[in-house]
Each structure stands twice: as structure tokens, then as C-alpha cells.
Design a protein around this motif. Structure first.
Motif, PDB file in Angstrom:
ATOM      1  N   ALA A 493      -7.845   3.617  -9.949  1.00  0.00           N
ATOM      2  CA  ALA A 493      -7.232   2.172  -8.915  1.00  0.00           C
ATOM      3  C   ALA A 493      -5.762   2.550  -8.666  1.00  0.00           C
ATOM      4  CB  ALA A 493      -7.834   1.149  -9.797  1.00  0.00           C
ATOM      5  N   TYR A 494      -5.409   2.606  -9.852  1.00  0.00           N
ATOM      6  CA  TYR A 494      -4.045   2.759  -9.368  1.00  0.00           C
ATOM      7  C   TYR A 494      -3.472   3.947  -8.547  1.00  0.00           C
ATOM      8  CZ  TYR A 494      -3.491  -0.778 -13.326  1.00  0.00           C
ATOM      9  OH  TYR A 494      -3.145  -1.391 -14.448  1.00  0.00           O
ATOM     10  N   ASP A 495      -3.954   4.984  -8.762  1.00  0.00           N
ATOM     11  CA  ASP A 495      -4.245   6.364  -8.385  1.00  0.00           C
ATOM     12  C   ASP A 495      -4.130   6.087  -6.804  1.00  0.00           C
ATOM     13  OD1 ASP A 495      -2.662   7.443 -10.461  1.00  0.00           O
ATOM     14  OD2 ASP A 495      -4.476   8.059 -10.452  1.00  0.00           O
ATOM     15  N   ALA A 496      -4.748   4.770  -6.151  1.00  0.00           N
ATOM     16  CA  ALA A 496      -5.426   4.899  -4.758  1.00  0.00           C
ATOM     17  C   ALA A 496      -4.335   3.820  -3.823  1.00  0.00           C
ATOM     18  CB  ALA A 496      -6.582   4.447  -5.014  1.00  0.00           C
ATOM     19  N   VAL A 497      -3.608   3.267  -4.420  1.00  0.00           N
ATOM     20  CA  VAL A 497      -2.276   2.185  -3.794  1.00  0.00           C
ATOM     21  C   VAL A 497      -0.937   3.409  -3.318  1.00  0.00           C
ATOM     22  CG1 VAL A 497      -0.795   0.816  -4.168  1.00  0.00           C
ATOM     23  CG2 VAL A 497      -2.794   0.592  -5.906  1.00  0.00           C
ATOM     24  N   SER A 498      -0.682   3.211  -2.140  1.00  0.00           N
ATOM     25  CA  SER A 498       0.306   4.091  -1.488  1.00  0.00           C
ATOM     26  C   SER A 498       1.842   3.269  -2.301  1.00  0.00           C
ATOM     27  CB  SER A 498       0.016   4.009  -0.263  1.00  0.00           C
ATOM     28  OG  SER A 498      -0.714   4.608   0.017  1.00  0.00           O
ATOM     29  N   TRP A 499       1.817   3.442  -3.136  1.00  0.00           N
ATOM     30  CA  TRP A 499       2.704   2.820  -3.840  1.00  0.00           C
ATOM     31  C   TRP A 499       4.536   2.312  -3.249  1.00  0.00           C
ATOM     32  CZ3 TRP A 499       2.232  -0.645  -6.939  1.00  0.00           C
ATOM     33  CH2 TRP A 499       0.645  -1.029  -7.815  1.00  0.00           C
ATOM     34  N   ASN A 500       4.397   3.870  -2.566  1.00  0.00           N
ATOM     35  CA  ASN A 500       5.956   3.067  -1.476  1.00  0.00           C
ATOM     36  C   ASN A 500       5.414   2.650  -0.191  1.00  0.00           C
ATOM     37  OD1 ASN A 500       3.555   5.192  -0.134  1.00  0.00           O
ATOM     38  ND2 ASN A 500       4.491   6.485   1.385  1.00  0.00           N
ATOM     39  N   VAL A 501       4.149   2.242   0.421  1.00  0.00           N
ATOM     40  CA  VAL A 501       4.083   1.500   1.345  1.00  0.00           C
ATOM     41  C   VAL A 501       4.648   0.847   0.448  1.00  0.00           C
ATOM     42  CG1 VAL A 501       2.182   0.372   2.445  1.00  0.00           C
ATOM     43  CG2 VAL A 501       2.063   2.256   2.286  1.00  0.00           C
ATOM     44  N   VAL A 502       4.300   0.078  -0.615  1.00  0.00           N
ATOM     45  CA  VAL A 502       4.742  -1.894  -1.489  1.00  0.00           C
ATOM     46  C   VAL A 502       5.841  -1.401  -1.011  1.00  0.00           C
ATOM     47  CG1 VAL A 502       4.417  -2.377  -3.795  1.00  0.00           C
ATOM     48  CG2 VAL A 502       2.296  -1.624  -2.809  1.00  0.00           C
ATOM     49  N   PHE A 503       6.311  -0.618  -2.344  1.00  0.00           N
ATOM     50  CA  PHE A 503       8.060  -1.051  -1.927  1.00  0.00           C
ATOM     51  C   PHE A 503       8.796  -0.808  -0.235  1.00  0.00           C
ATOM     52  CE2 PHE A 503       7.584   0.318  -6.394  1.00  0.00           C
ATOM     53  CZ  PHE A 503       8.707   0.562  -7.324  1.00  0.00           C
ATOM     54  N   LEU A 504       7.830  -0.272   0.298  1.00  0.00           N
ATOM     55  CA  LEU A 504       8.699  -0.665   1.426  1.00  0.00           C
ATOM     56  C   LEU A 504       7.676  -2.014   2.235  1.00  0.00           C
ATOM     57  CD1 LEU A 504       9.594   0.631   4.648  1.00  0.00           C
ATOM     58  CD2 LEU A 504       7.274   0.652   5.216  1.00  0.00           C
ATOM     59  N   LEU A 505       7.113  -2.827   1.926  1.00  0.00           N
ATOM     60  CA  LEU A 505       7.638  -3.854   1.831  1.00  0.00           C
ATOM     61  C   LEU A 505       8.296  -5.284   1.538  1.00  0.00           C
ATOM     62  CD1 LEU A 505       3.374  -4.040   2.936  1.00  0.00           C
ATOM     63  CD2 LEU A 505       4.542  -3.899   4.326  1.00  0.00           C
ATOM     64  N   ALA A 506       7.551  -4.768   0.274  1.00  0.00           N
ATOM     65  CA  ALA A 506       8.453  -5.813  -1.242  1.00  0.00           C
ATOM     66  C   ALA A 506       9.965  -5.992  -0.985  1.00  0.00           C
ATOM     67  CB  ALA A 506       8.526  -4.817  -2.011  1.00  0.00           C
ATOM     68  N   GLY A 507      10.636  -4.339   0.124  1.00  0.00           N
ATOM     69  CA  GLY A 507      12.033  -3.974  -0.109  1.00  0.00           C
ATOM     70  C   GLY A 507      12.262  -4.427   1.777  1.00  0.00           C
ATOM     71  N   LEU A 508      11.393  -5.136   1.679  1.00  0.00           N
ATOM     72  CA  LEU A 508      11.722  -5.320   3.408  1.00  0.00           C
ATOM     73  C   LEU A 508      11.752  -6.699   3.495  1.00  0.00           C
ATOM     74  CD1 LEU A 508      10.719  -2.868   5.945  1.00  0.00           C
ATOM     75  CD2 LEU A 508      12.777  -3.273   5.736  1.00  0.00           C
ATOM     76  N   LEU A 509      11.124  -7.321   2.534  1.00  0.00           N
ATOM     77  CA  LEU A 509      10.679  -8.664   2.989  1.00  0.00           C
ATOM     78  C   LEU A 509      12.357  -9.582   2.550  1.00  0.00           C
ATOM     79  CD1 LEU A 509       7.671  -9.269   1.347  1.00  0.00           C
ATOM     80  CD2 LEU A 509       7.634 -10.496   3.570  1.00  0.00           C
ATOM     81  N   PRO A 510      13.043  -9.744   1.798  1.00  0.00           N
ATOM     82  CA  PRO A 510      14.661 -10.236   1.607  1.00  0.00           C
ATOM     83  C   PRO A 510      15.554 -10.145   3.432  1.00  0.00           C
ATOM     84  CG  PRO A 510      14.523  -8.891   0.502  1.00  0.00           C
ATOM     85  CD  PRO A 510      12.963  -8.712   0.743  1.00  0.00           C
TER      86      PRO A 510
END
Length: 642
Positions: A493-510
Motif C-alpha cells: 500500500a505504501y509502495d503504491a503511492v507516488s510520493w513524488n506527486v505528494v511532495f509536489l502538491l504539498a510543496g506548491l500549495l503555499p
């Protein structure tokens, strides 16, 4: 119009730097987003973004939902649902190109509204290429519509794409109006229908046939002058030696140097040379031994321990000049009249097969060379060629730095390519049926095991649609159910997450928050209003759509959403219109980043396998971009009046 504040100028400078990094990819996009987050905090006196606010993106409903949906999509995929669906389509269409195209774009479009479109496209690419080969259809005719349909389908629901969820989060912040599960559906259905209609009519004519339908791998990758056969003569120094011994190395440097010098000069080998030096000397000559044929039997070169005998035929990769030089040096007979085809290699009987694989944005090979990874020595996998857009690279492959979108022609054992795919090195796109059967555990079938992941996704959608639970809570509950029912283990389940996309989104929100707080969004919105002049609000809405679509085709759609939604809302305020339809138009525009292969992940995935040119995406994607601009703006203005 009010002048720009110092804070807005600082934010615009950060935006410009981020755009440059997104386009050049000097840093990976996710690291660029994190760098922007850090810079906003360091420059807090100007940007107004404190540290705690900057990291709130990691806990935003959009990001949490995206993490959960990656896992739910992986659960559905692991149960073989998408594979089964693809297999059923293959059986029903019977090889008719028009029916196959209709089935592909229709099924992909609908599926992408509920399941992440990246794994859907990943499963359909080998299906499409396999059927193309079987029925004599160019894969180029089908792969670009496949990608476009997946993008269009993402507009159907809140969970269709990551950018929908991100837009909903921004809508809640700026307008106090988040999306429900089916907020976008009335317009999304129209967009999908119009887009599919285009793909089946005008688009079908415009899609170029870049790969000949009858081409096998060797023809497709233009290998005719880069594959050869050499017969071992009685006097060859290779007699009695094994290829495996050569690969083990461990020889004296002075002897190895003498061998290399002899090969370079075309002179006889030193008598003390062993097979290690002989084949080590072939590295400067850029040659790989692929298979050994003896008395009607074939052996996989990297795996066999049989000593070479007179009469053995070696199939090698290398250009004609290099092959001739090696043949002369090692007393081998060049069988120049024998053509090495994909059929010859496919009918070998050994476990090695030819396959095609693509490097995506998340690949562990991206930015590295084959010499760094050592696929041949670690996995018995040999790269025969690299296709980059319409360019095919045949020589000095070990020094080629691999990029996203590159397609590799591989000779691989059946039991190794699965490790490469599972470990994130590459995504298999084409190969013999037995290769995909080996990866998937047999031909696709649907059984009772699929009920749990399908039921979980349906329950999550229903809970969110009926407002029983917020989507992010329902999705997290679905993750628990996915693991509890044994559909996925916790680690998978953890491996299924594209963590680079998560960091991309979270980093751009501010960054979007800073644009709003410093007045930068209002300033750009004012420029748009001034540029529009006497244009009515509907025309201004169309202008925002076009600007967003073009920007999304150059940088990532998530970055475009964060930049354009505050500007769109400010533009609406400048003309006294409702901000929500402007925000929705941005949401639809980023989902149709048709103009380049780099704007959207699925475009990048089909870029190499389809053999497309960079400009093909603008050629095929330009007309629907304009068509959907009109359709979307009109539909949005009807559903949400300006």
C-alpha cells in the motif's frame, strides 16, 4: 490598477525560478516544489508564509485523498480488474481498427473517472501494442487517443485526477466552496463526449502513423545494421571458453591492455589472453553477445555455462564496422548474408525474449546511464537500442543518460523483467504474450477476489457522494479496508503511492497562498481584465482557459492549478463575475494539457511506444484544445452562471 508590493515581486521571482526549473528539469519537479516551500518560509517577511502554514499542505484534504486514492487504485489493479477488462475488449473487437479505437477511448475515458488514469494507461499500452502487431494496425494510431481519453475521463469526478482534488482544496480556501464527488460531472460528461467524438473522427485522421503496422522489433528500432551473426572457426581463441567466464573478469591489467590494443589495431591476440580479456576487449568495441546457436539449439548468452565449440553461431549487437573488426581479430566468420530478425530471436527456445519498456518520470533509471545500473550483469538484461522521440540510439548505449519518455528495446529473461518493473526501473509496454502472463500470473481473469477492492471503491464513492463522510475520511477508511481484506499488504500500500506527486502538491500549495496574500494574484488578474478590454465575461473565461491549457502543457498541471486558480478568482472579481466558474474552467483546462508530451504523465508514457514526434501532440491536440475551450466555457457558464 494598484502597484505591485515588494512581497508580490518576491513571489513572482520565486514563480519565475520555479517555472524555469519545471521546464529544464534541472531538479526533479517534486524537489523544485520543496525548494519553493523552503524559500517561502525563509523569505517570510516578504511572502507572509510562516513555517507552520508552509507545511500544512502535507495535511491538506487534497493531498490526503490523493495518497488514499493511489492505494485504492492499486488494489483494483492488483485484483486484475483492469487486465480483465483489457482482455475482454481484445476479444470483443476482433481486430477491427475502428471498433478497437472506439472500445479503447470509451473504456479508458470512463475508467479514468474513478481509477487513477496512470495505471489504466500502463495496462492498456501493452494490450494496444500487442493487438496492433496481431492485426496489422499501427500502434501510433491508437496510443495517442488512449492518452487523451484518459485525460478527458479524469474530468468526470472529484477523484478523476489529482488536480481536481487540489482545485477543490483551493476552492474551499478561496471561496469556501469545495467540490462534491460529482460537482464536475455535468460538464465532465459533455467534455468527455465531445473529446471522444473528436478522437473517433477528425483526430483519427490527424494521428500520424509513425510506426509501420507490420514492423517487428528489429524493424521498428532499425536494427538491420546493428545485429549480426558470427560463426566460431576451429582456430578461434574462443573455442573451449564460456561466455560466463568472460563476464566474471578478474584478469591481469597488462594482459587486458594488450588484448585491447590488439583489437584496436586489428592484430592477432597475445597468446596468454584468456576469454576474459577477449570479451573485455569488446567493451570498447561496443558489442554484446545475445545468444549462441549450436546444432539447432539456442542458448541465452548471459546465462549459459557451455564452452564454445567450432561451428557455434554467435548473435551479437554492434554496428557493421565493429562486427567486422571483431570477426577478423577473433577468427570468426561473419555471416553477413544472414538477417537477424525478431522472429529468429523469438524462436530461439531459450528463456530470453525481446521486449519494449518505457522510462517514466518515477523510474529509477531516469537521469542515470546503463553503465551505472549494469542491467546486463545484474539482471541478464541487454539493452539493444534506445528510442527518444523520433531518434533511435544504437551505439555507446552504456553512456546514454536516460530520460523520461525513452523507450528501451530489451533482450530479457522471462523471470527477470518482472523484478525490473516491480522495483521501479521501467514499465513494460510490449512483448510476447508469455511475458505478460509471467508478470500477471497467467492470462487475465476475474474472480471473487476482485469483489473486495471494487466494493471498497464503490463504498468510498457512495459515502462521499451522499455527504456521509468527507472524501478524505472515506478514502482513508477504504485504505484500511483494502489492507484488512488482504487485497494489498501494508508495505505494498505504501509502495503504491507516488510520493513524488505528494511532495509536489504539498510543496506548491503555499505558493498559491503567497500569491493571494501579497496581492500578486489580484495584479495578474487585473492585467487579464485590462488585456480583455471590452470583452464580455464569457470571452474572458475562454481566455483564462486557453492560458491555463498552454501553461499546463509546459509545466506540470498541479503547478498550473496552484498558479492559475488565485489569478482566475481575482480576474473574476475584477469584472464583477462569480469566481467559481473561473476556478472550474482552470480545473478543466489543466486536465486537457494536450499540446506537448511533457505536460501530462500519460502523454509521456505513450510518446516513445507510439514513435511520435514532439510536434505530433500539438498537431492532434491543438484542434480539441480550441474545441473544448468553447465547449467547456459555454457548459460551465450554463451550469454555474457568471
Amino acid at each position: 490598477m494598484s502597484s505591485l508590493s515588494v512581497g508580490a515581486l518576491v513571489v513572482f521571482a520565486l514563480v519565475a525560478a520555479a517555472l524555469a526549473l519545471f521546464v529544464t528539469e534541472w531538479l526533479p519537479p517534486d524537489m523544485t516544489a520543496v525548494a519553493v516551500l523552503v524559500a517561502l518560509v525563509v523569505l517570510e517577511p516578504y511572502t507572509g508564509v510562516p513555517a507552520r502554514t508552509a507545511i500544512e499542505g502535507f495535511a491538506s484534504p487534497a493531498v490526503v485523498t490523493i495518497v488514499a486514492m493511489y492505494i485504492l487504485s492499486a488494489g483494483v489493479e492488483s485484483a486484475g480488474v483492469v487486465d480483465w477488462l483489457a482482455g475482454r475488449l481484445a476479444a470483443l473487437t476482433g481486430g477491427d481498427e475502428r471498433r478497437l479505437l472506439t472500445a479503447i477511448v470509451g473504456t479508458t475515458g470512463v475508467s479514468a473517472g474513478f481509477v487513477n488514469n496512470t495505471p489504466v494507461v500502463a495496462v492498456f499500452i501493452p494490450l494496444v501494442t500487442g493487438l496492433s502487431e496481431r492485426y496489422g494496425i499501427s500502434p501510433s494510431n491508437l496510443l495517442l487517443p488512449l492518452s487523451f481519453a484518459a485525460m478527458l475521463g479524469g474530468t468526470l469526478t472529484l477523484v478523476g485526477t489529482a488536480t481536481n482534488l487540489l482545485a477543490s482544496d483551493l476552492s474551499a480556501q478561496l471561496l469556501g466552496r469545495p467540490f462534491s464527488m460529482f460537482t464536475l460531472t455535468p460538464v465532465g460528461v459533455v467534455v468527455l463526449a465531445v473529446g471522444v467524438g473528436y478522437l473517433l473522427t477528425v483526430g483519427r485522421v490527424l494521428v500520424p502513423e509513425r510506426i509501420h503496422p507490420a514492423a517487428d522489433f528489429t524493424e521498428e528500432f532499425e536494427m538491420d545494421r546493428h545485429l549480426a551473426q558470427l560463426r566460431v572457426r576451429e582456430a578461434s581463441p574462443l573455442v573451449g571458453l564460456t561466455v560466463q567466464e568472460a563476464l566474471e573478469g578478474g584478469v591481469a591489467d597488462d594482459v587486458a591492455e594488450a588484448v585491447a590494443d590488439a583489437v584496436d589495431a586489428g592484430e592477432p591476440l597475445p597468446t596468454e589472453a584468456t576469454v576474459e580479456q577477449v570479451l573485455a576487449a569488446s567493451d570498447p568495441l561496443d558489442i554484446d553477445v545475445l545468444q549462441i546457436d549450436r546444432d539447432g539449439e539456442s542458448f541465452f548468452a548471459t546465462a549459459t555455462d557451455r564452452p564454445l565449440e567450432p561451428g557455434d553461431v554467435l548473435t551479437v549487437r554492434g554496428n557493421r564496422q565493429t562486427v567486422n573488426q571483431l570477426a577478423q581479430t577473433l577468427d570468426l566468420r561473419d555471416l553477413a548474408r544472414e538477417s537477424v530478425t525478431a522472429d529468429l530471436l523469438a524462436e530461439s527456445g531459450h528463456p530470453g525474449v525481446l521486449a519494449e519498456a518505457v522510462i517514466d518520470r518515477e523510474s529509477r533509471l531516469r537521469g542515470r546511464t546503463l553503465a551505472d545500473v549494469q542491467l546486463r550483469s545484474r539482471f541478464d538484461v541487454t539493452v539493444l537500442a534506445v528510442r527518444r522521440g523520433d531518434e533511435i540510439i544504437h551505439e555507446n548505449l552504456t553512456s546514454v543518460e536516460l530520460s523520461a519518455g525513452d523507450v528501451l528495446l530489451l533482450q530479457t529473461p522471462l523471470d527477470e523483467v518482472g523484478h525490473l518493473q516491480d522495483e521501479g526501473y521501467l514499465t513494460l509496454t510490449e512483448g510476447p504474450p508469455e511475458l505478460f502472463d509471467a508478470l500477471n500470473g497467467g492470462p487475465p481473469s476475474l474472480n471473487a477476489a476482485a469483489a473486495a477492492p471494487l466494493g471498497t471503491v464503490l463504498v468510498v464513492i457512495a459515502l462521499a457522494a451522499l455527504d456521509v463522510l468527507p472524501i478524505y475520511i472515506a478514502a482513508l477508511g477504504g485504505v484500511v479496508a483494502t489492507v484488512a481484506t488482504g487485497t494489498l499488504s501494508a508495505s505494498k500500500a505504501y509502495d503504491a503511492v507516488s510520493w513524488n506527486v505528494v511532495f509536489l502538491l504539498a510543496g506548491l500549495l503555499p505558493l498559491g497562498q503567497a500569491m493571494q496574500a501579497t496581492g500578486g494574484a489580484a495584479f495578474v488578474g487585473g492585467l487579464l481584465v485590462d488585456a480583455a478590454g471590452v470583452l464580455p465575461p464569457l470571452a474572458l473565461l475562454a481566455l483564462v482557459y486557453l492560458l491555463t491549457a498552454v501553461l499546463a502543457s509546459v509545466i506540470t498541471p498541479p503547478a498550473t492549478v496552484v498558479l492559475m486558480i488565485p489569478i482566475a478568482v481575482a480576474t473574476a472579481a475584477g469584472v464583477g463575475a462569480s469566481g467559481f466558474p473561473f476556478l472550474v474552467v482552470v480545473t478543466f483546462a489543466v486536465a486537457t494539457a494536450f499540446l506537448t508530451p511533457i505536460g501530462y504523465q500519460t502523454n509521456l508514457m505513450v510518446y516513445g511506444p507510439g514513435g511520435y514526434h514532439f510536434t505530433d501532440f500539438a498537431r492532434v491536440g491543438g484542434p480539441p484544445q480550441l474545441l473544448l475551450c468553447a465547449v467547456t466555457t459555454l457548459s460551465v457558464s450554463v451550469v454555474w452562471p457568471l
